[in-house]
Design a protein around this motif. Sequence first.
Motif, PDB file in Angstrom:
ATOM      1  N   THR A 165      39.579  38.369  31.116  1.00  0.00           N
ATOM      2  CA  THR A 165      38.075  37.709  32.524  1.00  0.00           C
ATOM      3  C   THR A 165      37.789  38.519  33.965  1.00  0.00           C
ATOM      4  OG1 THR A 165      37.611  35.686  31.490  1.00  0.00           O
ATOM      5  CG2 THR A 165      36.419  36.712  33.208  1.00  0.00           C
ATOM      6  N   ALA A 166      38.833  38.412  34.449  1.00  0.00           N
ATOM      7  CA  ALA A 166      39.223  39.017  35.699  1.00  0.00           C
ATOM      8  C   ALA A 166      39.177  40.331  35.564  1.00  0.00           C
ATOM      9  CB  ALA A 166      40.434  38.582  36.541  1.00  0.00           C
ATOM     10  N   LEU A 167      40.383  40.823  34.800  1.00  0.00           N
ATOM     11  CA  LEU A 167      39.883  42.508  34.418  1.00  0.00           C
ATOM     12  C   LEU A 167      39.328  43.589  33.473  1.00  0.00           C
ATOM     13  CD1 LEU A 167      43.941  42.437  33.522  1.00  0.00           C
ATOM     14  CD2 LEU A 167      43.205  42.622  35.755  1.00  0.00           C
ATOM     15  N   ARG A 168      38.437  42.272  33.078  1.00  0.00           N
ATOM     16  CA  ARG A 168      37.012  42.968  32.479  1.00  0.00           C
ATOM     17  C   ARG A 168      35.691  43.324  33.109  1.00  0.00           C
ATOM     18  NH1 ARG A 168      32.619  40.399  31.612  1.00  0.00           N
ATOM     19  NH2 ARG A 168      33.550  38.406  31.233  1.00  0.00           N
ATOM     20  N   GLU A 169      35.803  42.062  34.266  1.00  0.00           N
ATOM     21  CA  GLU A 169      34.879  41.950  35.376  1.00  0.00           C
ATOM     22  C   GLU A 169      34.859  42.736  36.475  1.00  0.00           C
ATOM     23  OE1 GLU A 169      31.565  39.839  35.624  1.00  0.00           O
ATOM     24  OE2 GLU A 169      31.845  39.108  34.131  1.00  0.00           O
ATOM     25  N   SER A 170      35.882  43.020  36.425  1.00  0.00           N
ATOM     26  CA  SER A 170      36.804  44.600  37.609  1.00  0.00           C
ATOM     27  C   SER A 170      36.506  45.859  37.312  1.00  0.00           C
ATOM     28  CB  SER A 170      37.981  43.690  38.424  1.00  0.00           C
ATOM     29  OG  SER A 170      38.685  42.930  38.360  1.00  0.00           O
ATOM     30  N   ARG A 171      37.309  45.705  35.992  1.00  0.00           N
ATOM     31  CA  ARG A 171      36.087  47.508  35.043  1.00  0.00           C
ATOM     32  C   ARG A 171      34.284  46.887  35.241  1.00  0.00           C
ATOM     33  NH1 ARG A 171      39.141  49.585  30.272  1.00  0.00           N
ATOM     34  NH2 ARG A 171      38.088  51.548  30.971  1.00  0.00           N
ATOM     35  N   GLU A 172      33.849  46.018  35.194  1.00  0.00           N
ATOM     36  CA  GLU A 172      32.175  46.382  35.266  1.00  0.00           C
ATOM     37  C   GLU A 172      31.917  46.335  36.429  1.00  0.00           C
ATOM     38  OE1 GLU A 172      30.865  42.974  33.101  1.00  0.00           O
ATOM     39  OE2 GLU A 172      31.722  43.297  30.725  1.00  0.00           O
ATOM     40  N   GLU A 173      32.277  45.862  37.117  1.00  0.00           N
ATOM     41  CA  GLU A 173      32.021  46.171  38.985  1.00  0.00           C
ATOM     42  C   GLU A 173      32.446  46.492  39.927  1.00  0.00           C
ATOM     43  OE1 GLU A 173      32.669  42.031  40.290  1.00  0.00           O
ATOM     44  OE2 GLU A 173      31.960  41.153  38.936  1.00  0.00           O
ATOM     45  N   ILE A 174      33.364  47.275  39.544  1.00  0.00           N
ATOM     46  CA  ILE A 174      34.019  48.124  40.736  1.00  0.00           C
ATOM     47  C   ILE A 174      35.125  49.470  39.687  1.00  0.00           C
ATOM     48  CG2 ILE A 174      34.379  46.824  42.377  1.00  0.00           C
ATOM     49  CD1 ILE A 174      37.241  47.132  42.193  1.00  0.00           C
ATOM     50  N   GLY A 175      34.844  49.408  38.345  1.00  0.00           N
ATOM     51  CA  GLY A 175      35.942  50.127  37.905  1.00  0.00           C
ATOM     52  C   GLY A 175      36.653  50.566  37.368  1.00  0.00           C
ATOM     53  N   LEU A 176      37.816  49.410  37.691  1.00  0.00           N
ATOM     54  CA  LEU A 176      39.451  49.369  37.898  1.00  0.00           C
ATOM     55  C   LEU A 176      39.991  49.015  35.972  1.00  0.00           C
ATOM     56  CD1 LEU A 176      41.562  48.792  39.492  1.00  0.00           C
ATOM     57  CD2 LEU A 176      40.889  46.689  39.802  1.00  0.00           C
ATOM     58  N   CYS A 177      40.072  49.799  35.548  1.00  0.00           N
ATOM     59  CA  CYS A 177      41.110  49.994  34.226  1.00  0.00           C
ATOM     60  C   CYS A 177      41.922  49.047  34.580  1.00  0.00           C
ATOM     61  CB  CYS A 177      41.199  50.956  33.970  1.00  0.00           C
ATOM     62  SG  CYS A 177      40.397  52.436  34.120  1.00  0.00           S
ATOM     63  N   THR A 208      46.892  54.718  44.189  1.00  0.00           N
ATOM     64  CA  THR A 208      45.437  55.987  43.661  1.00  0.00           C
ATOM     65  C   THR A 208      44.425  55.355  43.292  1.00  0.00           C
ATOM     66  OG1 THR A 208      46.460  55.622  41.816  1.00  0.00           O
ATOM     67  CG2 THR A 208      47.429  57.138  43.127  1.00  0.00           C
ATOM     68  N   PHE A 209      43.697  54.096  43.114  1.00  0.00           N
ATOM     69  CA  PHE A 209      42.667  53.453  42.496  1.00  0.00           C
ATOM     70  C   PHE A 209      41.559  54.062  43.054  1.00  0.00           C
ATOM     71  CE2 PHE A 209      39.383  50.437  42.742  1.00  0.00           C
ATOM     72  CZ  PHE A 209      38.602  50.424  41.255  1.00  0.00           C
ATOM     73  N   GLN A 210      40.571  54.519  43.092  1.00  0.00           N
ATOM     74  CA  GLN A 210      39.320  54.834  43.584  1.00  0.00           C
ATOM     75  C   GLN A 210      38.066  54.163  43.356  1.00  0.00           C
ATOM     76  OE1 GLN A 210      39.151  57.116  45.899  1.00  0.00           O
ATOM     77  NE2 GLN A 210      40.902  57.315  46.694  1.00  0.00           N
ATOM     78  N   PRO A 211      37.376  53.629  43.777  1.00  0.00           N
ATOM     79  CA  PRO A 211      36.777  52.594  42.859  1.00  0.00           C
ATOM     80  C   PRO A 211      34.743  53.042  42.726  1.00  0.00           C
ATOM     81  CG  PRO A 211      36.696  52.164  45.217  1.00  0.00           C
ATOM     82  CD  PRO A 211      37.159  53.551  45.231  1.00  0.00           C
ATOM     83  N   THR A 212      34.807  52.838  41.249  1.00  0.00           N
ATOM     84  CA  THR A 212      33.538  53.750  40.999  1.00  0.00           C
ATOM     85  C   THR A 212      32.321  52.403  41.489  1.00  0.00           C
ATOM     86  OG1 THR A 212      34.038  55.306  39.879  1.00  0.00           O
ATOM     87  CG2 THR A 212      31.969  54.842  39.767  1.00  0.00           C
ATOM     88  N   SER A 213      31.673  51.588  41.998  1.00  0.00           N
ATOM     89  CA  SER A 213      31.227  50.646  42.202  1.00  0.00           C
ATOM     90  C   SER A 213      29.452  50.441  40.593  1.00  0.00           C
ATOM     91  CB  SER A 213      29.941  50.274  43.002  1.00  0.00           C
ATOM     92  OG  SER A 213      29.470  50.693  44.130  1.00  0.00           O
ATOM     93  N   ASN A 214      29.565  49.952  39.729  1.00  0.00           N
ATOM     94  CA  ASN A 214      28.169  49.517  39.683  1.00  0.00           C
ATOM     95  C   ASN A 214      27.293  49.160  40.520  1.00  0.00           C
ATOM     96  OD1 ASN A 214      26.449  48.421  37.855  1.00  0.00           O
ATOM     97  ND2 ASN A 214      27.383  47.544  36.395  1.00  0.00           N
ATOM     98  N   PRO A 215      25.882  49.902  40.456  1.00  0.00           N
ATOM     99  CA  PRO A 215      24.933  49.443  41.053  1.00  0.00           C
ATOM    100  C   PRO A 215      24.347  48.504  40.622  1.00  0.00           C
ATOM    101  CG  PRO A 215      24.721  51.503  40.501  1.00  0.00           C
ATOM    102  CD  PRO A 215      26.024  51.261  39.683  1.00  0.00           C
ATOM    103  N   LYS A 216      23.950  47.838  39.785  1.00  0.00           N
ATOM    104  CA  LYS A 216      23.339  46.908  39.041  1.00  0.00           C
ATOM    105  C   LYS A 216      24.500  45.606  39.509  1.00  0.00           C
ATOM    106  CE  LYS A 216      21.747  48.996  35.205  1.00  0.00           C
ATOM    107  NZ  LYS A 216      21.634  48.479  33.593  1.00  0.00           N
ATOM    108  N   GLU A 217      25.450  45.505  40.003  1.00  0.00           N
ATOM    109  CA  GLU A 217      26.215  44.404  39.971  1.00  0.00           C
ATOM    110  C   GLU A 217      27.054  44.383  41.762  1.00  0.00           C
ATOM    111  OE1 GLU A 217      28.422  42.344  37.655  1.00  0.00           O
ATOM    112  OE2 GLU A 217      28.118  44.133  36.074  1.00  0.00           O
ATOM    113  N   VAL A 218      26.796  45.609  42.370  1.00  0.00           N
ATOM    114  CA  VAL A 218      27.936  45.702  43.942  1.00  0.00           C
ATOM    115  C   VAL A 218      27.033  47.008  44.261  1.00  0.00           C
ATOM    116  CG1 VAL A 218      30.213  46.308  44.885  1.00  0.00           C
ATOM    117  CG2 VAL A 218      29.621  45.544  42.122  1.00  0.00           C
ATOM    118  N   THR A 219      26.780  46.328  45.695  1.00  0.00           N
ATOM    119  CA  THR A 219      26.516  47.887  46.986  1.00  0.00           C
ATOM    120  C   THR A 219      27.229  48.792  47.598  1.00  0.00           C
ATOM    121  OG1 THR A 219      25.656  45.771  48.248  1.00  0.00           O
ATOM    122  CG2 THR A 219      24.150  46.982  47.021  1.00  0.00           C
TER     123      THR A 219
END
Length: 171
Positions: free
Chosen positions: A90-102, A135-146
Amino acid sequence: MSVMTTAGAQAEDQQSLRKKLKTLMSRYNVGSRFANIPLQKASILLPVVIKEGRLHTILTVRSMKLSVMPGQVCFPGGRQDPGDQDYVETALRESREEIGLCPNQVEVIGNFVPCISMPPAVYVVTPVVGIVEDTFQPTSNPKEVTDVLCIPLEFFLSRDHCTVVVCMSEQ
């Protein structure tokens, strides 16, 4: 005798910090001890990044368009989906959805004692601790994260940034 390069020294420092963090987490890791609490489940990821010899954590600023907790600064995470096998997934899936963390960019090192969220939606929230590749570069999901913040942990440990609040019960 060989001279260690700056990059080599930094890699060694990072490995040393990583090892210390894992050792410390092993003292507090509760595993699945609380997995059977009969409430809805949610998880958050406490992502730790080692940058320039210092520990940092990643926080998100929730979108103002969300109906629950808009604008709050928090760790990535959310409620468990039926397809999630456990709190880590759950934590990993949500992190991927919100900030693009694989998930392959995170080494999960344990989890802390869960807490119970406040009504109206009551969840058992499990904090999962993971070391994120630097090396992680976040990519935020604008529907969830500003916004996505990467803040040195020292900030939270400094008395300069803390306020002590004393709560007294009514008599």
